[in-house]
Design a protein around this motif. Structure first.
Motif: not given
Length: 151
Positions: A24-26, A73-80
């Motif tokens: 979902v985050v991705l 959101f690049g960081y969040l994509a990395y986390v996901a």
């Protein structure tokens, strides 16, 4: 047990609900990346910018916003992606962004973008369920205890 390349190896697999939250985050990140592309395009081709400012740097609001969103959101994509690979981390960052997105959804409702507001709010709830589900919380706690025991 430790893997030279990837660090700690989990005894248990990442819970499916946590993986679902990562997906979902991705999807949220993908939506933001599409918006970022539109901001870059507008920065260099549009004469009437969608984002407005009274500052001296008004001509750079689109590109500044795009760069900011890319970083966050690049960081969040990395986390996901790390979560999907079996190495979850930084759930606090996800919770923070989801809280912000819940506020954005409210502004969408107020601004007349009801369908987008509903979609955003649903995605927020689904991502937060992935983070706060008891199996996810137990998994994160076990991972934390394992890391703490190795120190």
């Amino acid at each position: 047990m430790e893997n030279q390349q990837n660090g700690p190896v989990a005894d248990a697999e990442v819970p499916p609900i946590m993986r679902f939250g990562a997906v979902v985050v991705l999807v949220q990140c993908l939506a933001i990346f599409v918006y970022v592309v539109q901001l870059f395009i507008d920065q260099f081709t549009a004469t009437d910018h969608k984002l407005e400012s009274e500052s001296a740097a008004a001509g750079y609001v689109n590109i500044g916003t795009a760069v900011f969103l890319l970083i966050i959101f690049g960081y969040l994509a990395y986390v996901a992606v790390q979560t999907l690979k079996g190495r979850p981390r930084a759930t606090g960052a996800i919770v923070l962004i989801e809280a912000i997105l819940a506020g954005v959804a409210i502004y969408m409702f107020r601004g007349g973008a009801v369908v987008l507001g509903i979609a955003t709010l649903i995605s927020v709830v689904l991502a937060l369920v992935g983070v706060f589900h008891p199996r996810s919380a137990a998994y994160n706690e076990a991972q934390y205890e394992e890391r703490k025991a190795r120190r």
